[in-house]
Design a protein around this motif. Structure first.
Motif, PDB file in Angstrom:
ATOM      1  N   GLN A   1     -10.790 -63.638  -5.062  1.00 32.72           N
ATOM      2  CA  GLN A   1     -10.308 -64.715  -5.929  1.00 32.72           C
ATOM      3  C   GLN A   1     -10.463 -64.348  -7.401  1.00 32.72           C
ATOM      4  O   GLN A   1      -9.550 -64.544  -8.199  1.00 32.72           O
ATOM      5  CB  GLN A   1     -11.056 -66.016  -5.632  1.00 32.72           C
ATOM      6  N   GLY A   2     -11.633 -63.835  -7.749  1.00 31.55           N
ATOM      7  CA  GLY A   2     -11.871 -63.438  -9.137  1.00 31.55           C
ATOM      8  C   GLY A   2     -10.951 -62.316  -9.574  1.00 31.55           C
ATOM      9  O   GLY A   2     -10.447 -62.310 -10.701  1.00 31.55           O
ATOM     10  N   TYR A   3     -10.714 -61.362  -8.683  1.00 32.22           N
ATOM     11  CA  TYR A   3      -9.837 -60.238  -8.993  1.00 32.22           C
ATOM     12  C   TYR A   3      -8.415 -60.735  -9.248  1.00 32.22           C
ATOM     13  O   TYR A   3      -7.780 -60.343 -10.226  1.00 32.22           O
ATOM     14  CB  TYR A   3      -9.844 -59.227  -7.843  1.00 32.22           C
ATOM     15  N   ARG A   4      -7.919 -61.615  -8.367  1.00 32.63           N
ATOM     16  CA  ARG A   4      -6.562 -62.158  -8.540  1.00 32.63           C
ATOM     17  C   ARG A   4      -6.437 -62.894  -9.872  1.00 32.63           C
ATOM     18  O   ARG A   4      -5.453 -62.729 -10.590  1.00 32.63           O
ATOM     19  CB  ARG A   4      -6.210 -63.105  -7.389  1.00 32.63           C
ATOM     20  N   GLN A   5      -7.430 -63.712 -10.203  1.00 34.26           N
ATOM     21  CA  GLN A   5      -7.394 -64.470 -11.451  1.00 34.26           C
ATOM     22  C   GLN A   5      -7.411 -63.541 -12.659  1.00 34.26           C
ATOM     23  O   GLN A   5      -6.651 -63.734 -13.620  1.00 34.26           O
ATOM     24  CB  GLN A   5      -8.562 -65.445 -11.527  1.00 34.26           C
ATOM     25  N   SER A   6      -8.258 -62.538 -12.619  1.00 33.75           N
ATOM     26  CA  SER A   6      -8.343 -61.588 -13.731  1.00 33.75           C
ATOM     27  C   SER A   6      -7.058 -60.782 -13.879  1.00 33.75           C
ATOM     28  O   SER A   6      -6.573 -60.572 -14.995  1.00 33.75           O
ATOM     29  CB  SER A   6      -9.523 -60.633 -13.535  1.00 33.75           C
ATOM     30  N   LEU A   7      -6.518 -60.339 -12.748  1.00 35.44           N
ATOM     31  CA  LEU A   7      -5.269 -59.576 -12.793  1.00 35.44           C
ATOM     32  C   LEU A   7      -4.141 -60.438 -13.341  1.00 35.44           C
ATOM     33  O   LEU A   7      -3.370 -59.983 -14.187  1.00 35.44           O
ATOM     34  CB  LEU A   7      -4.917 -59.045 -11.410  1.00 35.44           C
ATOM     35  N   GLN A   8      -4.051 -61.689 -12.902  1.00 35.81           N
ATOM     36  CA  GLN A   8      -2.992 -62.565 -13.403  1.00 35.81           C
ATOM     37  C   GLN A   8      -3.146 -62.781 -14.909  1.00 35.81           C
ATOM     38  O   GLN A   8      -2.153 -62.780 -15.639  1.00 35.81           O
ATOM     39  CB  GLN A   8      -2.991 -63.909 -12.668  1.00 35.81           C
ATOM     40  N   SER A   9      -4.372 -62.951 -15.385  1.00 33.92           N
ATOM     41  CA  SER A   9      -4.604 -63.111 -16.826  1.00 33.92           C
ATOM     42  C   SER A   9      -4.163 -61.879 -17.601  1.00 33.92           C
ATOM     43  O   SER A   9      -3.558 -61.985 -18.665  1.00 33.92           O
ATOM     44  CB  SER A   9      -6.081 -63.391 -17.104  1.00 33.92           C
ATOM     45  N   ALA A  10      -4.466 -60.703 -17.058  1.00 33.58           N
ATOM     46  CA  ALA A  10      -4.058 -59.459 -17.719  1.00 33.58           C
ATOM     47  C   ALA A  10      -2.539 -59.316 -17.728  1.00 33.58           C
ATOM     48  O   ALA A  10      -1.950 -58.916 -18.748  1.00 33.58           O
ATOM     49  CB  ALA A  10      -4.695 -58.260 -17.022  1.00 33.58           C
ATOM     50  N   LEU A  11      -1.900 -59.690 -16.634  1.00 34.47           N
ATOM     51  CA  LEU A  11      -0.426 -59.630 -16.581  1.00 34.47           C
ATOM     52  C   LEU A  11       0.201 -60.614 -17.540  1.00 34.47           C
ATOM     53  O   LEU A  11       1.169 -60.292 -18.234  1.00 34.47           O
ATOM     54  CB  LEU A  11       0.059 -59.890 -15.152  1.00 34.47           C
ATOM     55  N   ASP A  12      -0.362 -61.814 -17.619  1.00 31.26           N
ATOM     56  CA  ASP A  12       0.136 -62.814 -18.562  1.00 31.26           C
ATOM     57  C   ASP A  12       0.003 -62.319 -19.997  1.00 31.26           C
ATOM     58  O   ASP A  12       0.918 -62.473 -20.814  1.00 31.26           O
ATOM     59  CB  ASP A  12      -0.610 -64.137 -18.395  1.00 31.26           C
ATOM     60  N   ALA A  13      -1.132 -61.716 -20.312  1.00 28.79           N
ATOM     61  CA  ALA A  13      -1.353 -61.176 -21.660  1.00 28.79           C
ATOM     62  C   ALA A  13      -0.375 -60.057 -21.964  1.00 28.79           C
ATOM     63  O   ALA A  13       0.157 -59.955 -23.075  1.00 28.79           O
ATOM     64  CB  ALA A  13      -2.787 -60.692 -21.807  1.00 28.79           C
ATOM     65  N   ALA A  14      -0.114 -59.203 -20.980  1.00 28.23           N
ATOM     66  CA  ALA A  14       0.832 -58.098 -21.194  1.00 28.23           C
ATOM     67  C   ALA A  14       2.242 -58.616 -21.421  1.00 28.23           C
ATOM     68  O   ALA A  14       2.965 -58.099 -22.277  1.00 28.23           O
ATOM     69  CB  ALA A  14       0.803 -57.153 -19.993  1.00 28.23           C
ATOM     70  N   HIS A  15       2.623 -59.640 -20.688  1.00 32.32           N
ATOM     71  CA  HIS A  15       3.958 -60.223 -20.877  1.00 32.32           C
ATOM     72  C   HIS A  15       4.064 -60.901 -22.230  1.00 32.32           C
ATOM     73  O   HIS A  15       5.122 -60.856 -22.852  1.00 32.32           O
ATOM     74  CB  HIS A  15       4.283 -61.206 -19.756  1.00 32.32           C
ATOM     75  N   GLY A  16       2.977 -61.520 -22.694  1.00 31.14           N
ATOM     76  CA  GLY A  16       2.990 -62.187 -23.992  1.00 31.14           C
ATOM     77  C   GLY A  16       2.993 -61.211 -25.150  1.00 31.14           C
ATOM     78  O   GLY A  16       3.442 -61.536 -26.242  1.00 31.14           O
ATOM     79  N   ALA A  17       2.548 -59.981 -24.926  1.00 33.55           N
ATOM     80  CA  ALA A  17       2.460 -58.971 -25.986  1.00 33.55           C
ATOM     81  C   ALA A  17       3.804 -58.311 -26.255  1.00 33.55           C
ATOM     82  O   ALA A  17       3.947 -57.584 -27.225  1.00 33.55           O
ATOM     83  CB  ALA A  17       1.426 -57.922 -25.623  1.00 33.55           C
ATOM     84  N   ARG A  18       4.774 -58.536 -25.381  1.00 37.98           N
ATOM     85  CA  ARG A  18       6.081 -57.886 -25.570  1.00 37.98           C
ATOM     86  C   ARG A  18       6.872 -58.514 -26.664  1.00 37.98           C
ATOM     87  O   ARG A  18       6.907 -59.571 -27.035  1.00 37.98           O
ATOM     88  CB  ARG A  18       6.898 -57.941 -24.286  1.00 37.98           C
TER      89      ARG A  18
END
Length: 72
Positions: free
Chosen positions: A55-72
């Protein structure tokens, strides 16, 4: 991430300190990393015996993906 494709997944930090947590992470984190690369997203199955880690891994990965999408 290249475009919208994962090119590498690396766990920078995970809980440690007690023997049980270390044992769980030693088998769960590599499985989660491998599954994330295959899936290309944070929609991962829970690793048996590692519910909280998964659960923690999924949440962290989703946060990192969201941040990467926002950085574009």
């Amino acid at each position: 991430m290249l475009g919208s494709r994962l090119t590498q997944v690396r766990t920078l930090q995970h809980p440690s300190g007690d023997g049980q947590t270390d044992r769980i992470n030693s088998y769960a984190v590599p499985q989660l990393e491998q599954e994330a690369m295959k899936a290309g997203n944070a929609h991962l199955d829970t690793v048996s015996g590692a519910t909280f880690t998964s659960q923690g891994y999924r949440q962290s990965l989703q946060s990192a993906l969201d941040a990467a999408h926002g950085a574009r």
